[in-house]
Design an enzyme around this catalytic site. Sequence first.
Site, mmCIF file in Angstrom:
data_model
loop_
_atom_site.group_PDB
_atom_site.id
_atom_site.type_symbol
_atom_site.label_atom_id
_atom_site.label_comp_id
_atom_site.label_asym_id
_atom_site.label_seq_id
_atom_site.Cartn_x
_atom_site.Cartn_y
_atom_site.Cartn_z
ATOM 1 N N ASP A 219 4.656 -20.396 67.734
ATOM 2 C CA ASP A 219 5.539 -21.398 67.148
ATOM 3 C C ASP A 219 6.453 -20.758 66.098
ATOM 4 O OD1 ASP A 219 6.133 -24.326 66.796
ATOM 5 O OD2 ASP A 219 5.420 -23.912 64.764
ATOM 6 N N GLU A 279 -4.655 -4.405 73.302
ATOM 7 C CA GLU A 279 -6.053 -3.957 73.380
ATOM 8 C C GLU A 279 -6.814 -4.702 74.474
ATOM 9 O OE1 GLU A 279 -8.097 -4.185 69.676
ATOM 10 O OE2 GLU A 279 -6.413 -3.369 68.514
#
Length: 559
Positions: A219, A279
């Site tokens: 957002d 990751e």
Amino acid sequence: MTTTISTNAAPYRAPIGQVPDRDWWRGAVIYQIYPRSYRDTSGDGIGDIRGIAEKLPYVASLDVDAIWISPFFPSPMKDFGYDVSDYYGVDEMFGTLEDFDHLVTEAHRLGIRVMIDLVISHTSDQHPWFIESRKSRDNSKADWYVWAEAKPDGTPPNNWLSVFGGSSWTWDTRRQQYYLHNFLASQPDLNFHNRQVQDAVLDVTRFWLERGVDGFRLDTINFYFHDKELRDNPPLPPERRNAMVTPAVNPYNYQDHIYDKNRPENPDFLRRLRALMDEFPAISAVGEVGEAQRGLELIAEYTSGGDKMHKCYAFEFLSPDLLSPDRIASIIGAFEKAAPEGWACWAFSNHDVIRPATRWASQAGDPERYLRLLPGLLLSLRGSVCIYQGEELGLTEADIAFEDMQDPYGIQFWPDFKGRDGCRTPMVWEKDGHAAGFTEGNPWLPVPREHLPLAVDAQEHVLGSMLNHYRRLLAFRRRHPALVRGDIEFMQTKGPVLSFVRRHGNETIFCAFNLSEDKQFIERPEGHVETLEHHGFSGLLLPDRLELPPYDAFFARIS
């Protein structure tokens, strides 16, 4: 006689995790779910996580790649979840963490990825971080939010304005300072210049990644940083003002917002966020860029280099401005020029803007045909796509009476701007069911009577329904890699017809769209033209030209 079709069987999709694909997001179609309004299983009139899980087979039947779930975190709901008071939980009105885990498991089983709305530019004023921060000027979180001294005359430190109206500064009596809030006063802005704040929100991100989410919708991604010197925003010349981000009645449009957002420090944090996501296998994020003047420029900056956002979307196609071939080509072309290696995410609708059936189609000579043209166009553009719940049903903007309004934004500017409630009304599942099958209780927003004939069960088995038109187009897009990941080259952009070519590998597809209420004829594309079918449009290949009926399209493979 009504023609029917059975659509109960969802397309087979391999379970998520079975075949990891780090590039799944390129050309992905993302279905946005506003949880308050999707499906309520508890009877309290508010949608919940279990309701989303219950309707996942329906989502799978659309053949989308992922769902984006608007905020469900604990919140006082002053801005309906975009004011988070706990990043590590689920608000009890929506369910539990166990409900969310079940939803992720079921979505992955059906081959649907799960993206969640991460709101980290600000928190609720009831978040423990802010409660601690406002206690004093020397506590452990004193600098976690944006605090500033008053001017000598007691007024706010500068001229910055809130998106929701008025100053973006509110006086706090305990600290005897102002705090910054780009939105409601109950949504204080985090201070991203503080490395501890960055670390804290990255910890939140890791928590949800470890819980199995496949990505995020971020957002207000361009609001993270503010100018340390707190300089005044300069005025924006009247000719540059528009209502793309905020309504024209809001003086927010009078400023050039170069100091309260869009700061040069932002990309460095986005690199930290991307490194964390990398990751994990096959994670993607899409950033919301809330900026009217330089949205495409920021999207280019935030998606370049492969080390920040995977994709972003701006407000160009969410504005009230009518679509035209020239405007569409200009927007896409500007992005392609600014970020040739970047990736955009396009949307015609979301939980913040008037639905396109009202915003655009109501102004067309044949609204229904125009509305059917929109998904054909959206799903043919280069980039990923967001579809907002109910868009696939052709829902119109609801006219909510003032006494039924919930949105503080609309209440603030009513009646000149009626806020966002009109696009947030409950999903209509059953034409004749109580509250259209959304809830057994009283819905938090009224169900418009005009939406009932558009309910899922009224469209489900009708071959020519809007719902099945979307399904047909989504299946058509998936069958043609050029429409998913191909390059784009515009051919015709002047006048009422837009045409372009999409290329990927050995496939080249020609697309043409008539955005007018009159039949149009255009030249055939060069080379061998093989008309493509099973998309729901009726453009015709003639010996010497192409015929495009009003608000219609034509697709062909060319070689």
